[in-house]
Design a protein around this motif. Sequence first.
Motif, mmCIF file in Angstrom:
data_model
loop_
_atom_site.group_PDB
_atom_site.id
_atom_site.type_symbol
_atom_site.label_atom_id
_atom_site.label_comp_id
_atom_site.label_asym_id
_atom_site.label_seq_id
_atom_site.Cartn_x
_atom_site.Cartn_y
_atom_site.Cartn_z
ATOM 1 N N GLU A 81 11.844 3.666 -2.002
ATOM 2 C CA GLU A 81 11.821 2.357 -2.666
ATOM 3 C C GLU A 81 13.170 2.049 -3.315
ATOM 4 O O GLU A 81 13.679 0.935 -3.214
ATOM 5 N N LEU A 82 13.768 3.064 -3.939
ATOM 6 C CA LEU A 82 15.088 2.859 -4.546
ATOM 7 C C LEU A 82 16.098 2.420 -3.485
ATOM 8 O O LEU A 82 16.858 1.454 -3.682
ATOM 9 N N MET A 83 16.094 3.119 -2.347
ATOM 10 C CA MET A 83 17.064 2.780 -1.279
ATOM 11 C C MET A 83 16.804 1.373 -0.732
ATOM 12 O O MET A 83 17.740 0.620 -0.460
ATOM 13 N N ILE A 107 22.929 8.636 -0.644
ATOM 14 C CA ILE A 107 22.171 9.571 -1.473
ATOM 15 C C ILE A 107 22.071 10.955 -0.825
ATOM 16 O O ILE A 107 22.241 11.974 -1.483
ATOM 17 N N TYR A 108 21.823 10.984 0.480
ATOM 18 C CA TYR A 108 21.537 12.278 1.124
ATOM 19 C C TYR A 108 22.710 12.827 1.935
ATOM 20 O O TYR A 108 22.617 13.910 2.494
ATOM 21 N N SER A 114 9.732 10.958 0.611
ATOM 22 C CA SER A 114 9.438 9.594 0.153
ATOM 23 C C SER A 114 10.034 9.267 -1.226
ATOM 24 O O SER A 114 9.981 8.121 -1.679
ATOM 25 N N THR A 115 10.609 10.275 -1.883
ATOM 26 C CA THR A 115 11.061 10.106 -3.271
ATOM 27 C C THR A 115 11.879 8.831 -3.503
ATOM 28 O O THR A 115 11.596 8.050 -4.413
ATOM 29 N N ASN A 116 12.905 8.643 -2.663
ATOM 30 C CA ASN A 116 13.856 7.559 -2.952
ATOM 31 C C ASN A 116 13.721 6.345 -2.029
ATOM 32 O O ASN A 116 14.589 5.471 -2.041
ATOM 33 N N LYS A 122 18.186 -0.940 -3.252
ATOM 34 C CA LYS A 122 19.658 -0.950 -3.263
ATOM 35 C C LYS A 122 20.203 -1.713 -2.049
ATOM 36 O O LYS A 122 21.136 -2.507 -2.164
ATOM 37 N N GLN A 169 26.944 7.080 -6.167
ATOM 38 C CA GLN A 169 26.048 7.218 -4.999
ATOM 39 C C GLN A 169 25.947 5.896 -4.239
ATOM 40 O O GLN A 169 24.870 5.427 -3.895
ATOM 41 N N GLU A 214 22.401 3.501 2.840
ATOM 42 C CA GLU A 214 21.679 4.025 1.671
ATOM 43 C C GLU A 214 21.286 5.485 1.880
ATOM 44 O O GLU A 214 21.343 6.281 0.949
#
Lengths: 394, 394
Positions: free
Chosen positions: A356-358, A276-277, A352-354, A361, A158, A272
């Motif tokens: 912070e992760l994005m 993922i999307y 909003s799930t990802n 990254k 990803q 990012e």
Amino acid sequence: MLNFDFHIPTRICFGKDSHKEIGSLLAPYAKKVLLHYSGDRIKKNGLYDTVVQSLKENGIEFAELGGVVPNPRLSLVYEGIRLCKDQDIDLILAVGGGSVIDSAKAIAIGVCYEGDVWDVYEQGKAITAALPVATILTIPAAGSESSNSTVITNEEKQMKLGYGSDLVRPVLSVMNPEFFFTLPKNQIANGVADMMSHIFERYFTNTLNTDLTDGLCETTLKSIMRHALLVSENPRNYDAWCQVGLGGTIAHNDLLGLGRRQDWACHGMEHELSAIYDVAHGAGLAVLTPAWMKYVYKTNINMFVQFAVNVMGVEGSFRDPDSIVLEGINRLSQFFVKMGLPTTLEELGIDSTNLELMAKKSTGEAYGEEHPLGGLKKLYWQDVLEIYKMASKS
Amino acid sequence: MLNFDFHIPTRICFGKDSHKEIGSLLAPYAKKVLLHYSGDRIKKNGLYDTVVQSLKENGIEFAELGGVVPNPRLSLVYEGIRLCKDQDIDLILAVGGGSVIDSAKAIAIGVCYEGDVWDVYEQGKAITAALPVATILTIPAAGSESSNSTVITNEEKQMKLGYGSDLVRPVLSVMNPEFFFTLPKNQIANGVADMMSHIFERYFTNTLNTDLTDGLCETTLKSIMRHALLVSENPRNYDAWCQVGLGGTIAHNDLLGLGRRQDWACHGMEHELSAIYDVAHGAGLAVLTPAWMKYVYKTNINMFVQFAVNVMGVEGSFRDPDSIVLEGINRLSQFFVKMGLPTTLEELGIDSTNLELMAKKSTGEAYGEEHPLGGLKKLYWQDVLEIYKMASKS
């Protein structure tokens, strides 16, 4: 202005019927090419047949590899590398848009690279050779037809990463705007957002004394925007496509960025989203760019006043520069809406799930590194998260 | 917009200290170079010594040929060709302005051409090879550092003729604007007039649907004019020179002319002045251009209204387009005056003696041929004579 070293050796053959000469144009470079493309569109519109015929007439053998998808995949790149090695290919002909061309560039690197081609992207390994790439552009957007860059998505990890080297600048790119006539409206819009972003990434800078390239950026942006609305309304408008198509090439061959410290935060943040999307790159950029502008403009408000006035045509009191800038950003958003582009992450199906992760990254934080985004204003993961949040809902 | 085939492979290394790397930059191309230059200026300012040292450090041998004069002479070209053949030169390094570079290109052609190199210019003979040329630019003006053209004066025949081939585009051009600091004011002015004319020749066209390149022409013209006044006032203004220098390159690498039918009447008319009277090319252009504009503008008044409004900033009633155009031309003349350029043939020391002869030479009439000048409006010898007369006195 900063020092620069500028070299765009790509030959551009532009206009009606230009694709018909592809065989004779390639003859000096290649005896056997890999014909690389996406799907059925070029078979339906006759381009595939014309290319094959022209190659044959000029005694050029070919192998072929279709199946490129938007956000082009590493797995297909590996397949292309094997094919090129097995078949002694000496040039890759990408017939398609930026995804096909970027995939071709990755294959071109991989054929000449000893190790795993993904290492080149992930670790920024230096390369010393690449197969030559030529293109027939069918979607004006990415500017990859004369740029030195390629972006590949590693679907397992990803990760969507870019790489740049003058060794992957196409030797030749053919552009017949008639092949843009059948593009669906959303693809036109995504392409326009991408080319505009290529200019924004170069235009917004703290480097002073860049008057000439400021003007080149501004006039190219304005011409693209004017004609984008025309082709969106009537995709068979050849003359308008000429401006948009050539504009997209100039937007990313780096002429407009000469001697300027560049930004590239929006591209970093968007990759990012796509990784993922799997959203369209241009759509992601259209969502993020106005939010980025609102977040960073106070760092260099004069630069953004210039944008609002010179590009977006805002008039008003210079004693209230914030109003001028915000109206400029507002007009840009309105333009994106007119083109049918999304304005929020919500519209892209991103909750909003990802976020912070994005954010982590995009700035290396997720990998225990720290490489903040942005040339105009340094953005750490907390900044990126804030911009993602601003872009979430209207 | 017209179809086009565009290729500018010249690598541009731009900025402070860029000349110091000339040896390592040339190493991939050459083992022995001809160092071609004009006179003492590069010996006085240290450029000659730096170049020689850098060549030596990189194991590049060299022969040298100085003595190039403005409106470079065929006799020196012959000498250069002999020298290159005798010494097994494999690249010509032109250190100077457009005259030195054009002379280097002529030598580069002549070394690889079987017959008399003048035939290439006079008879437009096709060439199939040329030695590579590299440049270190010391006078921004002619744009020869990345153009495909060369102009040579045959002093015996009093003919000044141009030739164009992609084979003579320099492989590499180095531009450090610090070397422009010591240019005399008249040379600055002549250079600026020349680069502006390179844009005018491309800008003024009857081709429709050229919005993007219209804008690129206009913004480049405006940036050059703004910064030309600054360097004329203070020739040590590095930042202003950056805009003028890069502007001069863009003006003539043909980016601005893509897809447009071009004009080139003013260059054609000026070459006759230089051939007989040895006037500076830029000064001749500054005299002829406003006269040409007044003579031809009614052929395409909308094009000239656009020029007056978008480039010269004229405001007024569009219901009186003649006034707008004439005010635009007037402002252009005023700009030339501010730069210290002449405005009449009289100021150039040219009386009526040879006007008809020059008009007939420029259009082929003098040689029993007929090749009218101009892409916007065809000019026969009678038209050219009229323009010469209009330019004679204020």
